[in-house]
Design a protein around this motif. Structure first.
Motif, short mmCIF file in Angstrom:
data_model
loop_
_atom_site.label_atom_id
_atom_site.label_comp_id
_atom_site.label_asym_id
_atom_site.label_seq_id
_atom_site.Cartn_x
_atom_site.Cartn_y
_atom_site.Cartn_z
N LEU A 179 -3.15 3.09 -0.70
CA LEU A 179 -2.21 4.03 -1.33
C LEU A 179 -2.93 5.18 -2.02
N GLY A 180 -4.25 5.09 -2.05
CA GLY A 180 -5.04 6.16 -2.68
C GLY A 180 -4.99 6.10 -4.19
N ARG A 181 -4.83 4.90 -4.72
CA ARG A 181 -4.66 4.75 -6.16
C ARG A 181 -5.59 3.68 -6.69
N PRO A 182 -6.54 4.01 -7.56
CA PRO A 182 -7.42 2.95 -8.07
C PRO A 182 -6.70 2.05 -9.06
N LEU A 183 -7.28 0.86 -9.27
CA LEU A 183 -6.78 -0.04 -10.31
C LEU A 183 -7.40 0.41 -11.63
N ALA A 184 -6.57 0.55 -12.67
CA ALA A 184 -7.06 1.11 -13.94
C ALA A 184 -8.29 0.39 -14.47
N SER A 185 -8.30 -0.94 -14.39
CA SER A 185 -9.43 -1.66 -14.98
C SER A 185 -10.72 -1.36 -14.23
N ALA A 209 -7.93 -10.37 -18.57
CA ALA A 209 -8.86 -9.26 -18.79
C ALA A 209 -9.97 -9.26 -17.74
N LEU A 210 -10.49 -10.45 -17.43
CA LEU A 210 -11.55 -10.52 -16.41
C LEU A 210 -10.98 -10.28 -15.02
N GLY A 211 -9.72 -10.63 -14.82
CA GLY A 211 -9.10 -10.52 -13.50
C GLY A 211 -8.63 -9.13 -13.13
N GLY A 212 -8.57 -8.21 -14.09
CA GLY A 212 -8.18 -6.83 -13.73
C GLY A 212 -6.99 -6.26 -14.49
N ALA A 213 -6.49 -7.00 -15.48
CA ALA A 213 -5.42 -6.41 -16.31
C ALA A 213 -6.04 -5.46 -17.32
N LEU A 254 -3.42 -12.58 -6.51
CA LEU A 254 -2.60 -11.36 -6.50
C LEU A 254 -3.50 -10.12 -6.65
N MET A 255 -4.43 -10.18 -7.59
CA MET A 255 -5.29 -9.02 -7.82
C MET A 255 -6.16 -8.74 -6.59
N ALA A 256 -6.58 -9.81 -5.90
CA ALA A 256 -7.40 -9.64 -4.69
C ALA A 256 -6.58 -8.96 -3.59
N ASP A 257 -5.30 -9.25 -3.53
CA ASP A 257 -4.44 -8.62 -2.52
C ASP A 257 -4.04 -7.20 -2.94
N LEU A 258 -3.94 -7.00 -4.24
CA LEU A 258 -3.49 -5.70 -4.75
C LEU A 258 -4.54 -4.61 -4.53
N ARG A 259 -5.81 -4.96 -4.71
CA ARG A 259 -6.87 -3.94 -4.63
C ARG A 259 -6.87 -3.18 -3.29
N PRO A 260 -6.93 -3.90 -2.12
CA PRO A 260 -6.92 -3.15 -0.86
C PRO A 260 -5.62 -2.36 -0.65
N LEU A 261 -4.51 -2.89 -1.15
CA LEU A 261 -3.25 -2.15 -1.02
C LEU A 261 -3.33 -0.84 -1.80
N LEU A 262 -3.86 -0.93 -3.02
CA LEU A 262 -3.98 0.28 -3.85
C LEU A 262 -4.93 1.27 -3.18
N ARG A 263 -5.99 0.75 -2.57
CA ARG A 263 -6.93 1.64 -1.86
C ARG A 263 -6.19 2.40 -0.76
N LEU A 268 3.41 -6.68 -4.92
CA LEU A 268 2.81 -5.80 -3.91
C LEU A 268 3.84 -4.75 -3.46
N ALA A 269 5.08 -5.20 -3.28
CA ALA A 269 6.14 -4.27 -2.86
C ALA A 269 6.35 -3.19 -3.92
#
Ligand code: PEP
Ligand code: MN
Length: 349
Positions: free
Chosen positions: A332-338, A117-121, A321-330, A284-285
């Motif tokens: 892709l133009g998609r925010p992380l829900a949390s 929960a704290l990490g972004g799920a 993983l969450m640290a790597d996912l955030r810039p990738l989502l950026r 990430l893929a």
């Protein structure tokens, strides 16, 4: 036959009348901007012509190959599944569901819930009823596991997804969880699919380990035909000739499913690979391939996990993983829900 309408009440009433006059039974499938009538039996040419000419009718699909409530042709916009506590799957934001493969104890579940929960799920996963390949393996805590999940959900206000194995357990699982998971081994269990659909709860439908995309969509159709539109697909790897990973993650199927259907698609790289070191690259893929989110095994002490420890991310792995996912989502133009949830809470306007 499917009759797709613009959902205006006068149009619905007119279609109803035409179907009744012609002795045709149907089920109605309302949505945000369209209402679809799934009509049983055969309609004559004159009836089809009359329906198609009715103002407010967008399309009438009569070919046997077109009878898919999940098709993008039927609903061009991706279905947004509201899973509770302000979390939506299939919206603009990318959603991470994470937690232990199996619920083991209150203490361990507390620890893991804090990490994810704290990490972004945005969603907590955890199995109470486990579909194990051997009957002597840990089968899950059952009802006790459901109670532990329900407690986490109450304390942390995080929606919970858990698997239901048996139609007789659907009501109990629907009471403790926000999303009913149909596991890969039960994708073809049509009575279970119908019972889960009738609960009205969102259904997370994992792809069978030897199921084609067509069969996966057929299973989704069973849930949708109960009148429950809240279906989330999940690719979790298929069995191939390749033993280097537990299953072969089929990202091609994710791209196909996103084009073919309007249902949101999650990816589970944990069960697909069976190895924690492979989860990050495939997660990430999956995001890059257009998935709407991830389903991840996370455990604070994987070496002691009673189920699937080898594939569970540790707290450190999950944070990385969450640290790597955030810039990738950026990108892709998609925010992380949390992140959007925190923003929404922090800004009442
Ligand atoms: C799970 O997610 O806990 C699980 C058993 O997955 P699958 O049905 O994909 O094997
Ligand atoms: Mn597992």
């Amino acid at each position: 036959m499917l009759v797709i309408t613009n959902a205006r009440p006068s149009v619905l009433a007119r279609i109803d009348r035409i179907l009744v006059e012609n002795g045709l039974t149907h089920t109605r499938h309302p949505g945000p901007d369209r209402c679809v009538f799934a009509v049983d039996g055969h309609a004559g040419t004159a009836t089809v012509t009359r329906l198609a000419a009715t103002p407010g009718v967008i399309d009438v699909l009569t070919a046997p190959g077109d009878q898919w409530l999940s098709a993008r042709r039927v609903r061009p916009r991706t279905t947004r599944v509201d899973v509770g506590f302000g979390v939506e799957v299939g919206g603009d934001a990318f959603v991470v569901a994470a937690g232990p493969c199996a619920v083991e104890s209150q203490a361990v579940l507390n620890d893991i819930t804090s990490v994810v929960a704290l990490g972004g799920a945005s969603i907590l996963r955890g199995g109470a009823f486990k579909p194990r390949s051997h009957p002597a393996s840990f089968q899950g805590l059952g009802a006790e596991g459901l109670a532990l999940l329900a407690r986490q959900r109450e304390i942390t206000a995080i929606p919970v997804v858990t698997e239901v194995l048996d139609p007789r357990h659907v009501a109990a699982v629907a009471e403790s969880a926000d999303i009913l998971q149909i596991g890969a081994r039960n994708m073809h269990n049509f009575e279970l699919l119908k019972e889960a659909g009738r609960s009205g709860r969102p259904v997370l439908l994992k792809r069978g380990l030897a199921a084609t995309v067509d069969e996966w969509f057929g299973a989704a159709e069973y849930v949708l035909r109960t009148g429950n539109p809240h279906v989330i697909l999940c690719e979790r790897g298929i069995r191939t000739f390749e033993p280097a990973t537990r299953f072969t993650l089929d990202l091609g199927a994710v791209a196909v499913a996103k084009r073919r259907g309007h249902l949101p698609v999650l990816v589970d790289p944990s069960h697909a690979t069976g190895r924690r070191e492979l989860v990050r690259p495939l997660a990430l893929a999956a995001a890059a391939a257009g998935a709407d989110g991830l389903l991840l095994d996370v455990h604070t002490a994987p070496e002691t996990a009673r189920c699937d420890g080898a594939q569970a991310l540790t707290a450190t792995d999950f944070d990385r993983l969450m640290a790597d996912l955030r810039p990738l989502l950026r990108a892709l133009g998609r925010p992380l829900a949390s992140d959007t949830r925190v923003l929404a809470e922090g800004n009442p306007t």
